[in-house]
Write a protein that holds these residues in place. Sequence first.
Motif, mmCIF file in Angstrom:
data_model
loop_
_atom_site.group_PDB
_atom_site.id
_atom_site.type_symbol
_atom_site.label_atom_id
_atom_site.label_comp_id
_atom_site.label_asym_id
_atom_site.label_seq_id
_atom_site.Cartn_x
_atom_site.Cartn_y
_atom_site.Cartn_z
ATOM 1 N N PHE A 131 -6.321 -0.590 6.862
ATOM 2 C CA PHE A 131 -5.646 -0.547 5.812
ATOM 3 C C PHE A 131 -5.960 -1.664 4.706
ATOM 4 O O PHE A 131 -6.134 -2.830 5.397
ATOM 5 N N ALA A 132 -6.009 -1.651 3.482
ATOM 6 C CA ALA A 132 -5.896 -2.833 2.779
ATOM 7 C C ALA A 132 -4.485 -2.650 1.802
ATOM 8 O O ALA A 132 -4.272 -1.736 1.373
ATOM 9 N N ALA A 133 -3.707 -3.843 2.074
ATOM 10 C CA ALA A 133 -2.429 -3.715 1.368
ATOM 11 C C ALA A 133 -2.308 -4.667 0.295
ATOM 12 O O ALA A 133 -3.144 -5.742 0.266
ATOM 13 N N LYS A 134 -1.800 -4.454 -0.742
ATOM 14 C CA LYS A 134 -1.785 -5.045 -2.085
ATOM 15 C C LYS A 134 -0.742 -6.282 -2.018
ATOM 16 O O LYS A 134 -0.951 -7.402 -2.456
ATOM 17 N N THR A 135 0.061 -6.072 -1.224
ATOM 18 C CA THR A 135 1.284 -7.310 -1.139
ATOM 19 C C THR A 135 1.452 -7.392 0.454
ATOM 20 O O THR A 135 1.147 -6.586 1.319
ATOM 21 N N ILE A 179 -4.870 -4.500 9.296
ATOM 22 C CA ILE A 179 -4.298 -4.385 7.737
ATOM 23 C C ILE A 179 -4.660 -5.849 7.331
ATOM 24 O O ILE A 179 -4.189 -6.801 7.761
ATOM 25 N N MET A 180 -5.276 -5.566 6.137
ATOM 26 C CA MET A 180 -6.007 -6.940 5.509
ATOM 27 C C MET A 180 -5.093 -6.912 3.980
ATOM 28 O O MET A 180 -4.914 -5.601 3.527
ATOM 29 N N LYS A 181 -4.629 -8.059 3.702
ATOM 30 C CA LYS A 181 -3.988 -8.173 2.496
ATOM 31 C C LYS A 181 -4.936 -8.677 1.272
ATOM 32 O O LYS A 181 -5.856 -9.242 1.704
ATOM 33 N N GLU A 182 -5.043 -7.739 0.263
ATOM 34 C CA GLU A 182 -6.064 -8.035 -0.913
ATOM 35 C C GLU A 182 -5.815 -9.388 -1.384
ATOM 36 O O GLU A 182 -4.767 -9.570 -1.494
ATOM 37 N N ASP A 183 -7.052 -9.787 -1.806
ATOM 38 C CA ASP A 183 -7.126 -11.209 -2.523
ATOM 39 C C ASP A 183 -6.940 -12.255 -1.847
ATOM 40 O O ASP A 183 -7.538 -13.585 -2.151
ATOM 41 N N THR A 184 -6.123 -12.350 -0.826
ATOM 42 C CA THR A 184 -5.899 -13.811 -0.226
ATOM 43 C C THR A 184 -6.411 -13.611 1.242
ATOM 44 O O THR A 184 -6.332 -14.834 1.936
ATOM 45 N N GLU A 204 4.374 -7.583 1.836
ATOM 46 C CA GLU A 204 5.362 -6.649 1.969
ATOM 47 C C GLU A 204 5.042 -5.220 2.141
ATOM 48 O O GLU A 204 5.452 -4.900 3.337
ATOM 49 N N GLU A 205 3.963 -4.975 1.450
ATOM 50 C CA GLU A 205 3.365 -3.546 1.743
ATOM 51 C C GLU A 205 2.632 -3.490 3.260
ATOM 52 O O GLU A 205 2.714 -2.498 4.144
ATOM 53 N N ALA A 206 1.826 -4.641 3.614
ATOM 54 C CA ALA A 206 1.397 -4.671 4.667
ATOM 55 C C ALA A 206 2.372 -4.581 6.154
ATOM 56 O O ALA A 206 2.157 -3.829 6.980
ATOM 57 N N MET A 207 3.623 -5.098 5.724
ATOM 58 C CA MET A 207 4.682 -5.080 6.838
ATOM 59 C C MET A 207 5.177 -3.703 6.807
ATOM 60 O O MET A 207 5.455 -3.238 8.109
ATOM 61 N N GLU A 208 5.212 -2.874 5.930
ATOM 62 C CA GLU A 208 5.931 -1.564 5.732
ATOM 63 C C GLU A 208 4.650 -0.528 6.268
ATOM 64 O O GLU A 208 4.957 0.296 7.096
ATOM 65 N N LEU A 209 3.480 -0.978 6.122
ATOM 66 C CA LEU A 209 2.267 -0.164 6.945
ATOM 67 C C LEU A 209 2.724 -0.188 8.447
ATOM 68 O O LEU A 209 2.426 0.632 9.147
ATOM 69 N N ILE A 210 2.695 -1.415 8.880
ATOM 70 C CA ILE A 210 2.903 -1.756 10.258
ATOM 71 C C ILE A 210 3.846 -0.833 10.775
ATOM 72 O O ILE A 210 4.033 -0.070 11.974
ATOM 73 N N LYS A 211 5.289 -0.772 10.136
ATOM 74 C CA LYS A 211 6.328 -0.148 10.557
ATOM 75 C C LYS A 211 6.215 1.137 10.705
ATOM 76 O O LYS A 211 6.619 2.018 11.695
#
Length: 521
Positions: free
Chosen positions: A229-233, A185-190, A235-242
Amino acid sequence: MSKQTEKIKELVAKREQARLGGGEKAIEKQHARGKYTARERIDMLVDKGSFEEYDMFKLHRCHNFGMEKKQYYGDGVVAGSATIDGRLVYLYAQDFTVNGGSLSETMAQKICKIMDMAMTNGAPVICMNDSGGARIQEGITSLAGFGEIFERNILASGVIPQISSILGPCAGGAVYSPALTDFIIMKEDTSYMFLTGPKVVKTVTGEDIDAEHLGGASVHATKSGVTSFAAKTEEEAMELIKTLLSYIPSNNREEAPRIECTDPVDRKSDLLNEIIPDDPNQAYDMYKVIEAVTDNGKFFEVQPKFAKNIIIGFARFNGQSVGIVANQPAAYAGVLDVNASRKAARFVRFCDAFNIPIVSLVDVPGFLPGTGQEYNAVIQHGAKLLYAYGEATVPKITITLRKSYGGSHIVMGCKQLRSDLNFAWPSAEIAVMGASGAVAVLCGKEAKQVKEEGGDVAQFLAEKEEEYTEKFANPYQAAQYGYIDDVIEPRNTRFRICRGLAQLAHKKQDLPAKKHGCMPM
């Protein structure tokens, strides 16, 4: 004050110091970059109060280049065990506030300890990457630490699920640990991942490019397929893992979590009886088919932005977790190519490793032709998908909706690759190739003769195509040979899948004794 009380106060003070990582100023800088700290990330992911930290007081042993003056408890990684939705997991989060999260020998030891514990106890391991890479001041010991981690990634593969989240930099050799895990899972922008950075690229190739366009989340989600997956935040990245964890088992000896199903197993979907267009060259949306057959229409897609001509992801049938592989006619006609083949092959192998049944929804006209594909080894990549399906011993159900031609028919879970149940809709066209192509090969000489005699070539070819379609481009010839177990009414697809999975619940199938196969790479 007793000595015991003094010692306890000392412990509490040291814990507080350790929890600050690189200090308050470093934490402020981390927040200014739009990033959370390692401990904040862990708190977001795990059940409240469940995190047990190990090696909180570990320190590096490097005395080169003034590193003895840069000692911080924990040495740049927070590691331990916790629960997510009540299930045991092991995890570590690199702490960018401590020496840029760079990997030291002792930091690698902490990570390896966590991975060893996860293997011993049969629990998933989750890593949160935010690191400047190997700690240069330590030289070979840092590189050896990476090697130790990679070896554990390899040994754990197919035994326990491994999930990586990239929440900051991940460059050089550091990228190989995530690359060896099951999902990224990668966080967008950072976040970014690359082997060589923009400066080296500029020096070696002359190409002027920034980190985002070289290895950012958007690049790896759409072009390379490196990230799942690419997560915008964050928080979204953690929800994807769950969410991901909710579909997969804790180890290869267990079944995936099963939940109560509130969607009737025998629910019919009349939409499916009408979804296939009369024109065989007209597209339709495979997502609508998936939504119509899965429990409550839910589908958790993996790699949604990469190789869109094939769809992969998790769903449930009667509460049971299942992996779905489906051609997408709305993207490049659902044709298979290099990227689609390797995307699907990796997913099929994951499902097989972790006892997750595979449902394949087939509408594939063939492999994409051209030098671009052949020069990029479409033969080998197509063989990966073929190998993955043929090797898989989990329950496999294949539904052919429309086209299933030639080699692409074989690689998409056909009966000869030991698929357990193969169904087809009445609209299915199972043949060596489509009618127009087949007639061009079979009736070329006759068409030439008709033309020479002044006849209507178009009408002649149309009649031959209709004849071919009636004779070959249908599911009944395959059914006559037993290669299709049944031709089903589309609206009953959900019921047939659910009943098929129940029938295959105790399936046992072994592979020939061997160390391992030699999958085409």
